[in-house]
Design a protein around this motif. Structure first.
Motif, short mmCIF file in Angstrom:
data_model
loop_
_atom_site.label_atom_id
_atom_site.label_comp_id
_atom_site.label_asym_id
_atom_site.label_seq_id
_atom_site.Cartn_x
_atom_site.Cartn_y
_atom_site.Cartn_z
N ILE A 126 5.41 -3.86 6.79
CA ILE A 126 4.06 -4.39 6.93
C ILE A 126 3.31 -3.61 5.86
O ILE A 126 3.07 -2.41 5.99
CB ILE A 126 3.49 -4.16 8.35
N HIS A 169 0.62 -1.12 6.43
CA HIS A 169 1.00 0.14 7.07
C HIS A 169 1.55 1.12 6.04
O HIS A 169 1.32 2.33 6.11
CB HIS A 169 2.06 -0.10 8.16
N MET A 179 2.61 4.91 6.19
CA MET A 179 3.91 4.86 6.84
C MET A 179 5.01 4.69 5.78
O MET A 179 5.61 3.62 5.62
CB MET A 179 3.97 3.75 7.89
N CYS A 231 7.42 1.29 6.06
CA CYS A 231 7.21 0.09 6.86
C CYS A 231 6.92 -1.06 5.90
O CYS A 231 6.15 -0.92 4.96
CB CYS A 231 6.05 0.27 7.82
N ASP A 283 5.55 -3.30 16.49
CA ASP A 283 6.83 -3.29 15.78
C ASP A 283 6.60 -2.92 14.31
O ASP A 283 5.60 -3.33 13.71
CB ASP A 283 7.46 -4.69 15.80
N HIS A 284 7.55 -2.19 13.74
CA HIS A 284 7.49 -1.87 12.31
C HIS A 284 8.82 -2.24 11.65
O HIS A 284 9.86 -1.70 12.02
CB HIS A 284 7.22 -0.39 12.09
N PRO A 285 8.81 -3.14 10.65
CA PRO A 285 10.03 -3.39 9.88
C PRO A 285 10.29 -2.25 8.90
O PRO A 285 9.53 -2.09 7.94
CB PRO A 285 9.73 -4.71 9.15
CU CU Z 1 4.40 -0.97 10.28
#
Ligand code: CU
Length: 502
Positions: A487, A490, A495, A485, A424-426
């Motif tokens: 995270i 990431h 990202m 993202c 999952d990516h927020p």
């Molecule tokens: Cu991510």
């Protein structure tokens, strides 16, 4: 902690990570003894005498902080963790006299000079240019800068937060402790008179008396800690009277940990999200909160006195092809509510904000597609290693190359964000909050709530191998800003993209 049988070199690597990771499906319970009395973060002093102007001094520096009984040298704002809460009202001008007193201490695992920093006001609908929420600025040790944010276009009364945003350094600096709440006063009389608290959720691992250092293997999952805190305390005790209603503003200020919140024997009623208050309370048995997301909730205490645990339950952030994240395998007592004292007869209001509406998609709205992916360049499968990258539309963000979305001011766009990776990516976009049209995959309660309520969001989970659609109104401000993202590891490995609004 249970670790499933494994062998050879992988076993060695697993044992290195045993404080934060397990293989496969075993669940670890983290249930620390009840700690100190709950405390809100301290309030930031407003040095302005002029109504409509809030003026604060903000200094980035290393300072000794008591972390669960250990005095650790954290990266802080103004020497406290959490940083002081900045309180503003819609229409204010916020002036931040910023000073970078971080030491010039070499280069980090990303190859960045460690003292470089700046300030991001996560959630504010303000200009991304000049002295405002301009994350292209960067300050070295000893620099000072006067930020100025005009909040006349910001509409939500809600919880936002501030943290550093220099590419290559933001993960390390947020991990080290640099984060504070930024509250825009509630706009509605419906919430007046309720006891209100702010909760910053953050995890950390210490090595000696410092935040555990980064290694490149942290880049794939993001860095999750083995000490999980609410406002810098482990399992603090919050008193409520039987029948009392409290209003809690919660931010996930962790780098990579997801929280699936529930309170024993109680419902949590969501009344606000990232970008503002909702029309009415939405009762939930549990609430998923990924890094960067905020919720405003109301809780009505049981009539029965006693202790009730605020838990974070396991949520599978990744598919089985990856090494499980700590979030996937841990059940944690975050805080304990002590229902005690005289009974009060508070009610949760039936209506909150009559201006909250769900937008309909305007005819002819164009769709912009963004594909998120991760590329393992070396290391064991799922472990991560040197050279791992993360991309948006096949481009890993760097100072010389970025996927760039060119948007027109005063328009709407549908952003379809497709997740090709097993995690999952927020997804977070700066400046303009959006509404969620659809979510494919992931947590069903999360999907139902965000795709049916008039929630404004600047951070939305894009489930593993799933996708989301956002309706993004592009309003009030031109300039270049970012989406990425949340995270933060990431984001550091690529990202992220640029958002150019003309
Ligand atoms: Cu991510």
């Amino acid at each position: 902690m249970k670790i499933q049988k494994t062998s050879g070199i992988l076993a060695g690597m697993v044992s290195l990570l045993a404080t934060t990771c397990v293989m496969g499906g075993s669940i670890t319970t983290i249930d620390p003894p009840r700690g100190m009395a709950f405390k809100d973060p301290v309030a930031m002093a407003n040095i302005s005498k002029i109504p409509g102007i809030v003026e604060v001094n903000l200094e980035a520096k290393i300072a000794p902080i008591n972390v669960n009984g250990v005095t650790a040298k954290l990266m802080t704002y103004n020497g406290t963790y959490p940083a002081p809460t900045i309180k503003v009202k819609k229409g204010d001008v916020l002036k931040v006299h910023f000073k970078n007193s971080l030491p010039n201490s070499g280069v980090n695992a990303m190859g960045e000079t460690r003292d470089l920093t700046n300030l991001h006001t996560h959630g504010l609908h303000v200009s991304p240019k000049g002295k405002s929420d301009n994350i292209m600025l960067s300050f070295k040790s000893g620099d000072t800068f006067n930020y100025e944010y005009d909040l006349s276009k910001h509409s939500g009364g809600n919880l936002n937060w501030y943290h550093p945003h220099p590419h290559g350094n933001s993960a390390e600096q947020v991990w080290g402790g640099m984060a504070g709440a930024l509250e825009v006063a509630d706009e509605t009389a419906a919430l007046a008179g309720y006891e209100t608290h702010t909760m910053m959720l953050k995890d950390i691992t210490l090595k000696g008396s410092a935040p555990a250092p980064y290694v490149m293997a942290d880049s794939m999952h993001g860095k999750e800690g083995n000490i999980i805190m609410v406002n810098g305390k482990v399992n603090p005790v919050l008193n409520m009277k039987p029948g009392q209603v409290q209003h809690w503003k919660i931010v996930n200020a962790s780098n990579a940990r997801f929280y699936k919140l529930s309170l024993a024997s109680h419902n949590l009623q969501i009344i606000g999200t990232d970008g503002g208050l909702l029309d009415k309370p939405y009762p939930q048995s549990s609430i998923l909160l990924s890094p960067g997301e905020r919720i405003d909730i109301m809780v009505k205490a049981s009539a029965t006195k006693g202790y009730y645990k605020l838990l974070s339950s396991p949520y599978a952030t990744d598919d089985k092809s990856m090494m499980a994240s700590a979030s996937s395998s841990q059940k944690i007592t975050l805080l304990t509510v002590n229902v005690t004292g005289k009974v009060v007869a508070n009610k949760i209001p039936a209506k909150i904000n009559n201006k909250a509406v769900r937008l309909t998609v305007p005819k002819g709205t164009v769709t912009r597609k963004m594909v998120l992916d991760m590329q393992m360049m070396s290391g064991m499968a799922g472990m991560g290693g040197m050279g791992d990258t993360a991309t948006i539309n096949d481009i890993a963000y760097s100072s010389t190359k970025a996927y760039t979305a060119h948007s027109k001011l005063n328009s709407y766009e549908i952003w379809e964000i497709i997740n090709n990776s097993g995690m999952d990516h927020p997804f977070h976009q700066h400046v303009n909050p959006a509404q969620v049209i659809s979510i494919t995959g992931g947590d069903t309660a999360y999907t139902k709530f965000y795709t049916t309520s008039p929630a404004w969001k600047d951070t939305v989970i894009v489930p593993k191998k799933g996708r989301i659609k956002l309706l993004v109104p592009i309003k009030d401000f031109t300039g270049t800003t970012m989406f990425h993202c949340h995270i933060l590891e990431h984001e550091e490995i690529g990202m992220a993209g640029l958002w150019d609004i003309k």
